[in-house]
Design a protein around this motif. Structure first.
Motif, short mmCIF file in Angstrom:
data_model
loop_
_atom_site.label_atom_id
_atom_site.label_comp_id
_atom_site.label_asym_id
_atom_site.label_seq_id
_atom_site.Cartn_x
_atom_site.Cartn_y
_atom_site.Cartn_z
N GLY A 1 -4.64 0.84 -0.33
CA GLY A 1 -4.27 -0.52 -0.67
C GLY A 1 -4.57 -1.47 0.47
O GLY A 1 -4.66 -1.04 1.63
N ARG B 1 -13.29 6.75 -3.12
CA ARG B 1 -12.31 6.62 -4.20
C ARG B 1 -12.59 7.63 -5.31
O ARG B 1 -12.42 7.34 -6.49
CB ARG B 1 -12.29 5.19 -4.75
N PRO C 1 0.83 -1.20 0.00
CA PRO C 1 0.00 0.00 0.00
C PRO C 1 0.87 1.26 0.00
O PRO C 1 2.09 1.20 0.22
CB PRO C 1 -0.78 -0.10 1.32
N ALA D 1 -0.74 5.32 -5.51
CA ALA D 1 -1.51 4.12 -5.20
C ALA D 1 -2.02 3.45 -6.47
O ALA D 1 -2.16 4.09 -7.52
CB ALA D 1 -2.70 4.49 -4.30
N ALA D 2 -2.32 2.17 -6.36
CA ALA D 2 -2.93 1.45 -7.46
C ALA D 2 -4.33 2.02 -7.73
O ALA D 2 -5.05 2.36 -6.79
CB ALA D 2 -3.03 -0.04 -7.13
N ARG E 1 -8.12 0.18 -5.62
CA ARG E 1 -7.46 -0.05 -4.35
C ARG E 1 -8.48 -0.10 -3.22
O ARG E 1 -9.52 0.55 -3.26
CB ARG E 1 -6.49 1.09 -4.08
#
Length: 263
Positions: free
Chosen positions: A258, A197, A5, A232-233, A236
């Motif tokens: 994450g 998000r 993360p 970050a991805a 997530r």
């Protein structure tokens, strides 16, 4: 190792090192839950420069870059190793993304790095290095800086943006311990954006959130949140590091972008 993360930490006042409040134990629990990283990369508002500087010291000093606090605070040390190899990798990523970085082999760890790390990794047994925050950065630039560094999370490096969810030093120094409504409203707005998000909303926090100018008369303590989110991805999990509000006006929440999968 799976992708780590990325983390945003509110480091609050330097006295956070001695007064852990709610956030300190939450960071300690996070440090125990995370897979052990190869290194920690910290981006802090207490190291700013024209272009990104990458700290390559093998034994970074503990820098007491503040004044007027209790003597015990100046005796604290965080005797951690640096991470020259990982720092070089960060340098290469930044160069490839067009950031024109430079190396700094002398710079120690500012309090935006070592103060929260005393809670996250109290044994000082995970190597640490820093990348400076470019002084003319805006929100989009902070996000892009995180994106440039993002591959490190796949390589065992824990990327940490260390700032403050609210940061009005004038009101902090006024010393009113009562919780300020604006700090709660601003931090709740950010929390909603993060947990939903809603990257577009988060990216425009400083122009859209209630009381944004009062919460951040200057932007440097907010931008590390955008660095961490940018790194970050895209798809997530998100969790909150519960910190509450200290000294009436310092919102201490942090965020983990994450999934946290224990080693």
């Amino acid at each position: 190792m799976n992708r780590l993360p990325t983390v945003f930490i509110s480091h609050g006042a330097p006295t956070f090192a001695l007064e852990p409040g709610r956030a300190g134990p939450a960071l300690a629990a996070l440090g125990r839950a995370l897979p052990r990283p190869r290194a920690v990369l910290v981006v802090s508002p207490h190291w700013m420069s024209t272009v990104p500087l990458v700290g390559t010291a093998s034994r970074p000093e503990t820098v007491h870059d503040f004044g007027g606090f209790p003597a015990a605070l100046y005796r604290l040390q965080y005797p951690v190793s640096g991470a020259p190899a990982e720092a070089q990798r960060a340098f290469d990523l930044l160069a490839a993304a067009g950031w024109s970085p430079r190396s700094d082999a002398q710079r120690g760890l500012d309090h935006g790095a070592w103060v929260p790390l005393m809670h996250l990794y109290p044994e000082a047994d995970v190597p640490v290095f820093q990348v400076s925050l470019p002084a003319r950065l805006d929100s989009a630039g902070a996000w892009a800086l995180g994106q440039a560094l993002a591959p490190l999370a796949d390589e065992g490096v824990l990327i940490v943006g260390s700032g403050s969810l609210t940061h009005n030093l004038y009101e902090f120094r006024a010393g009113d311990p009562r919780e300020a409504a604006y700090a709660r409203e601003f931090s709740d707005w950010v929390r909603e954006a993060v947990l939903q998000r809603d990257d577009e909303r988060l990216l425009h926090t400083l122009s859209r959130a209630p009381h944004a100018q009062r919460a951040h008369p200057t932007t440097e303590h907010f931008l590390p949140l955008l660095v961490a989110a940018g790194a970050a991805a895209p798809q997530r999990a998100v969790s909150v590091i519960e910190g509450g509000i200290e000294h009436g006006v310092l919102a201490m929440d942090g965020y983990v972008f994450g999934a946290v999968e224990s080693a």
